[in-house]
Design a protein around this motif. Structure first.
Motif, PDB file in Angstrom:
ATOM      1  N   LEU A  83      16.276 -46.726  35.886  1.00 13.66           N
ATOM      2  CA  LEU A  83      16.348 -45.265  35.828  1.00 13.66           C
ATOM      3  C   LEU A  83      16.137 -44.664  37.213  1.00 13.66           C
ATOM      4  O   LEU A  83      16.920 -43.815  37.665  1.00 13.66           O
ATOM      5  N   ALA A  84      15.096 -45.120  37.899  1.00 23.11           N
ATOM      6  CA  ALA A  84      14.755 -44.512  39.176  1.00 23.11           C
ATOM      7  C   ALA A  84      15.839 -44.751  40.212  1.00 23.11           C
ATOM      8  O   ALA A  84      16.234 -43.835  40.935  1.00 23.11           O
ATOM      9  N   SER A 101      18.903 -42.641  39.589  1.00 21.20           N
ATOM     10  CA  SER A 101      18.712 -41.249  39.950  1.00 21.20           C
ATOM     11  C   SER A 101      18.647 -41.084  41.472  1.00 21.20           C
ATOM     12  O   SER A 101      19.127 -40.101  42.017  1.00 21.20           O
ATOM     13  N   PHE A 127      21.916 -38.765  42.582  1.00 24.63           N
ATOM     14  CA  PHE A 127      21.563 -37.344  42.706  1.00 24.63           C
ATOM     15  C   PHE A 127      20.797 -37.114  43.999  1.00 24.63           C
ATOM     16  O   PHE A 127      19.774 -37.768  44.241  1.00 24.63           O
ATOM     17  N   PHE A 165      18.733 -34.893  44.820  1.00 21.47           N
ATOM     18  CA  PHE A 165      17.813 -33.808  44.455  1.00 21.47           C
ATOM     19  C   PHE A 165      16.769 -33.641  45.547  1.00 21.47           C
ATOM     20  O   PHE A 165      16.519 -34.586  46.332  1.00 21.47           O
ATOM     21  N   TYR A 174      17.627 -26.006  40.802  1.00 22.45           N
ATOM     22  CA  TYR A 174      17.586 -27.447  41.047  1.00 22.45           C
ATOM     23  C   TYR A 174      17.205 -28.215  39.795  1.00 22.45           C
ATOM     24  O   TYR A 174      17.726 -29.283  39.511  1.00 22.45           O
ATOM     25  N   TYR A 183      19.507 -31.022  38.350  1.00 15.34           N
ATOM     26  CA  TYR A 183      19.077 -32.421  38.480  1.00 15.34           C
ATOM     27  C   TYR A 183      18.091 -32.820  37.390  1.00 15.34           C
ATOM     28  O   TYR A 183      17.258 -33.686  37.585  1.00 15.34           O
ATOM     29  N   ILE A 227      18.301 -34.492  34.702  1.00 21.41           N
ATOM     30  CA  ILE A 227      18.310 -35.900  34.291  1.00 21.41           C
ATOM     31  C   ILE A 227      17.717 -36.803  35.379  1.00 21.41           C
ATOM     32  O   ILE A 227      16.997 -37.760  35.109  1.00 21.41           O
ATOM     33  N   ALA A 228      17.989 -36.433  36.635  1.00 24.12           N
ATOM     34  CA  ALA A 228      17.440 -37.216  37.747  1.00 24.12           C
ATOM     35  C   ALA A 228      15.926 -37.177  37.720  1.00 24.12           C
ATOM     36  O   ALA A 228      15.253 -38.194  37.894  1.00 24.12           O
ATOM     37  N   TYR A 229      15.392 -36.010  37.466  1.00 15.62           N
ATOM     38  CA  TYR A 229      13.938 -35.890  37.430  1.00 15.62           C
ATOM     39  C   TYR A 229      13.352 -36.653  36.253  1.00 15.62           C
ATOM     40  O   TYR A 229      12.320 -37.297  36.366  1.00 15.62           O
ATOM     41  N   PHE A 273      14.617 -39.228  34.897  1.00 12.58           N
ATOM     42  CA  PHE A 273      14.758 -40.660  35.176  1.00 12.58           C
ATOM     43  C   PHE A 273      13.674 -41.157  36.123  1.00 12.58           C
ATOM     44  O   PHE A 273      13.211 -42.286  36.028  1.00 12.58           O
ATOM     45  N   ILE A 274      13.310 -40.310  37.044  1.00  9.20           N
ATOM     46  CA  ILE A 274      12.389 -40.781  38.077  1.00  9.20           C
ATOM     47  C   ILE A 274      10.936 -40.575  37.661  1.00  9.20           C
ATOM     48  O   ILE A 274      10.031 -41.150  38.252  1.00  9.20           O
TER      49      ILE A 274
END
Lengths: 602, 319
Positions: free
Chosen positions: A411-412, A415, A419, A421, B16, B20, B22-24, B26-27
């Motif tokens: 997952l990490a 991402s 992305f 971000f 943001y 993002y 899903i990115a957050y 995921f992380i």
């Protein structure tokens, strides 16, 4: 100009290269081979610097004389029958084992050893007619001392010298089925040393006393206490003189006892340090020590003969091993048929004497014993330490760490790659930065933190599977992310974009498009995490205890307790290596691909 | 005005977040795990290096007596402190060990990678067999080589003295100055296949056209290696050097298992920083001293890595 053209030169160079490489392959693989090799060696071979497998010693542990033949029992578990006239071998039966002992009955021989158990052997043709394994399981065979066996009526009685084992095992003498066990009235530190049977009683010699039992009911009839001084030796041998008078051999002397009166009549020393065997013939007592034979009159105490150098001479030049090393051997046993004497000695020499005072007129040499290849070390290892538990713990911890770290890292890293971000860069750098920090810098605070949590809340994180899995997961995730990033980076973005256009949301894109493509990389990373978790020592050392010990800690504790048991140490090392070696061998293509992809592109 | 700025900031955060999300998500698990098991311990570790935190004050946790740089003084300078014993030996050994092992594993890895770059029958199998020493767990490596290095019964001495007659008498490997070799050789043995794997992958990425051009120009093999192969592979071997430097400086398992399985002292020429810190922390129960030494170790490592990174940047720019 030159006879060697370019291609030939290349070919020769290449051959040299390959030869060197294979040589290096051999050298590099040698330690692993040596580990496995030493794990099946006899520890004595290792401790004496013997590189190969030595052969079992064939010291004579007993001789029985028949009408025209002699049965020689040797330490490696063999029975050899020799013709008394021609001195030629008639028959031979071999049972590999250690701590060998036997009972010579009228029809059958009962041969016992601590590794293989009890064998019933026909006296005529030396055929094994029945056998049964050692009733005591779950004990390292190195801890067994002497075994003893006697047979009478319809039973065979077996006992083992083992701390805390105060039982007689009673078998049917035909089928060797275990009929019952009898617990002896002994002190907690008592050891059973020898068994003897006569017309009315069964005698058990221990390290402290001699116990007379009823032959049928096994109820104690009498007990003669000999003292605690014979802790190491105890009653080695019991013989009957006449009526109720018995003679006992202990390590450094001879006891005369009256079994009916339950009293020691006398203790004689005879000035010999180490007694191997005694034999009674008429009024004479024949005492065998490593040096030779001494004959005394039991009643007048007159020394008839002291033949110290005799056996030295007769046993000179005994072949010890295949390398033609010769040595002199030491007397161990004596037997007679009334006309001549037989002296057995170490390394399998039997000498024939017409007169005990004369030199031997002939001798026979038993063949060398079997090679001591001890696959049994592995069984002993499992009996000595709770290896199954350690293996289970290691598998649980490494397995769950692998699972969780794979999920988190997938997952990490996805991402991080896909992305940009805010915080992406910071996160990426901090992941790399964690690799720089010495692990002990985490371990000290974590150890104290866990202790504090335990003090405050009473929840014990230390010594649990979950605690270690959590820590390992957190520790192996950064490196896994680092490997996986390049995998996700190599998956074309266009695929995802087209899926987006088709109406998938971000999660669907990840699950349906990217994840399946990244599976090889994830598997490789997972295996790598498993290998690292399997290898982890420092955290497990501090944070496991009791039932959560992993293999490295189990091995560490084991090696601390058995400093000189190199054979078991190497067996433990082999057992710890094998699972990961096999795992690697099966999945090496994935691992290699996964690791190199990360290195070259990252 | 101020309110407007705040709103736009809020708006941008919202923007943001929605973009993002899903990115957050995921992380997040990784971030939590790293916060709990990396960030919090590290901050505590720094703070603990300033505390007199030993067996007696362990229960006070972070309330243990504050001694400032007392632990650093005790560990490095104070001649009366028991924590200082052997620290300079450990530093010297760690420098020698880390340097030689890193060079050794990269060099052996490079040589074998060059050999493996030839195409021959059974190459995959040979590579797998070479990799075996890398799969052997490090604690097993320690036990195994400790056994092989035994003075009278060890196979190393049997081969060197009894079989090859290279030495007149059997040396002690685990006592005295030889110890440093006894810990370097197993470590190289354990880790070089990894270098080989990486370098082999790097070798296969060097374009063949460069070699062809060198051949046309008549360059010798030696020259080709140093002028083409080595520089072309610098990203790979530099990463290997970095990892080697870090992992070998923090090496623990092999050394601790080789000498009495952690109970024994590796001796003046076998003790490393990590074994020293571990002993101070978990055997002498002085966690403050242990934390202080690891902070010093970390500072040195950060400087080294920074130095490395500058060099790496330079090579990156060239290629």
């Amino acid at each position: 100009m030159s006879f060697i053209n370019y291609y030939q030169k290349e070919k020769i160079l290449r051959r040299i290269f390959l030869t060197l490489m294979f040589l290096f392959l051999v050298i590099n693989s040698f330690p692993i081979f040596w580990m496995g090799f030493c794990s099946i060696k006899n520890n004595n071979d290792i401790l004496s610097g013997n590189v190969g497998f030595s052969k079992a010693r064939t010291d004579v542990i007993g001789m029985e004389v028949d009408e025209d033949s002699i049965y020689v029992f040797s330490q490696d578990g063999a029975i050899s029958e020799y013709d008394l006239k021609t001195k030629e071998a008639i028959g031979r039966v071999k049972v590999r084992g250690r701590d060998v002992n036997y009972y010579f009955g009228n029809e059958n021989i009962y041969l016992v050893n601590s590794t293989k158990g009890i064998f019933k052997i026909n006296r005529e043709n030396l055929k094994i007619e029945a056998k049964t394994p050692n009733p005591i399981t779950g004990v390292d065979t190195n801890r067994f001392g002497n075994t003893s066996v006697v047979a009478y009526d319809d039973v065979v009685i077996f006992s083992v010298e083992l701390r805390g084992m105060h039982k007689l095992f009673i078998y049917d003498n035909e089928t060797l089925e275990l009929k019952r066990t009898v617990r002896l009235p002994m002190d907690s530190d008592g050891l059973i040393k020898s068994l003897y049977v006569n017309d009315d009683s069964l005698f058990v010699g221990t390290n402290k006393d001699i116990i007379a039992l009823d032959k049928k009911t096994f109820i104690e009839k009498n007990k003669i206490y000999l003292g605690d001084n014979y802790y190491a030796a105890g009653v080695q041998q019991i013989e009957r003189i006449v009526g109720n008078e018995m003679i006992l051999l202990v390590n450094n002397g001879v006891y005369f006892i009256d079994i009916a009166a339950g009293a020691v009549i006398a203790k004689k020393d005879y000035g010999i340090n180490l007694f191997e065997d005694i034999m009674i013939k008429g009024a004479n007592l024949y005492i065998v020590s490593p040096l030779g034979v001494k004959v005394v009159n039991m009643f007048t105490e007159e020394e008839i003969l002291n033949n110290d150098t005799l056996v030295r001479e007769l046993a000179d030049g005994v072949k010890v091993n295949l390398k033609s090393d010769y040595t002199s051997s030491e007397a161990t046993r004596i037997a007679t048929n009334g006309y001549e004497y037989y002296i057995g000695s170490s390394y399998g020499r039997v000498s024939f004497l017409k007169d005990i005072a004369a030199k031997p007129y002939d001798s026979i040499q038993l063949p060398l014993g079997h090679r001591l290849i001890m696959f049994q070390n592995y069984a002993d290892l499992w009996k000595n330490i709770d290896f199954g538990l350690y293996l289970k713990n290691s598998l649980i911890i490494s397995g769950f760490t692998m699972l969780f770290a794979m999920i988190l890292a997938t997952l990490a890293s996805y991402s991080l790659v896909r992305f940009s971000f805010p915080g992406n860069k910071f996160f990426g750098v901090s992941i790399l930065a964690t690799q720089m920090i010495p692990q002990i810098m985490y371990l000290i605070p974590i150890f104290i933190m866990f202790k504090w949590v335990n003090d405050v809340t009473g929840i014990s994180v230390k010594g649990t599977h979950a605690g270690l899995v959590f820590i390992y997961t957190a520790f192996f995730v950064p490196f896994s992310i680092w490997i996986l990033r390049s995998f996700f980076a190599s998956i074309p973005v266009e695929l995802e974009e087209s899926a987006r256009v088709d109406g998938c949301n971000a999660l669907q894109v990840f699950l349906k498009i990217t994840l399946p493509l990244a599976v090889p990389g994830i598997v490789a990373t997972g295996i790598y995490i498993f290998l690292m978790a399997w290898d982890e020592l420092m955290f497990a050392w501090v944070l496991t205890e009791g039932t959560t010990l992993t293999i490295p800690i189990g091995i560490r504790l084991f090696v601390g307790n058995y400093q000189n048991r190199y054979d078991l140490m190497m067996a433990a090392a082999t057992v710890a290596t094998m699972p990961v070696l096999i795992l690697f061998f099966l999945l090496q293509k994935h691992i290699v691909k996964g690791l190199t992809a990360g290195a070259v592109k990252g | 005005m101020e309110a407007q700025v705040t709103r736009t900031k809020l708006q941008s955060i919202k923007y943001y977040y929605s973009k993002y999300k899903i990115a957050y998500y995921f992380i997040l698990p990784t971030a939590i795990a790293m916060l709990l098991m990396h960030f919090i311990p590290i901050v505590q570790g720094f703070y603990m290096s300033l505390l007199r935190l030993n067996n007696f004050t362990l229960n006070q946790y972070l309330g243990a007596p504050f001694v400032g740089f007392g632990n650093f003084y005790d560990v490095m300078i104070n001649p009366a402190s028991p924590m200082r014993i052997g620290i300079y030996d450990a530093i010297r050994n760690t420098v020698i060990y880390s340097f030689l092992v890193t060079i050794g594993q990269t060099a052996v890895g490079m040589i074998v990678a060059l050999m493996m770059n030839y195409d021959f029958k059974g190459r995959g199998l040979v590579r797998t067999l070479f990799m075996f020493s890398w799969i052997v767990p490090t604690y097993v490596t320690g036990i195994l080589w400790g056994f092989m290095f035994q003075q009278s019964i060890g196979i190393v001495n049997i081969i060197l003295v009894d079989w090859l007659h290279l030495l007149s008498s059997k040396p002690f490997w685990l006592v005295g100055m030889n110890t440093i070799w006894a810990i370097i050789i197993p470590t190289i043995w354990r880790f070089w296949p990894f270098s080989m794997l990486m370098l082999l992958a790097g070798l296969q990425n060097v374009p063949q056209s460069l070699y062809d051009a060198a051949k046309i120009d008549g360059a010798s093999k030696w020259k080709t290696f140093w002028k083409i192969t080595w520089p072309m592979m610098s990203p790979v071997w530099m990463i290997l050097v970095l990892f080697g430097m870090i992992y070998n400086t923090y090496s623990f398992n092999i050394v601790i298992m080789m000498f009495g399985n952690g109970a024994g002292f590796p001796g003046r020429w076998g003790d490393l920083m990590m074994t020293n810190i571990f002993r101070n922390s978990f055997m002498r129960w002085d966690f403050g001293a242990g934390a202080a030494t690891s902070v010093l170790l970390l500072i040195v490592m950060v400087i080294l890595v920074n130095f490395w990174y500058k060099h790496y940047k330079k090579t990156e720019e060239i290629f």
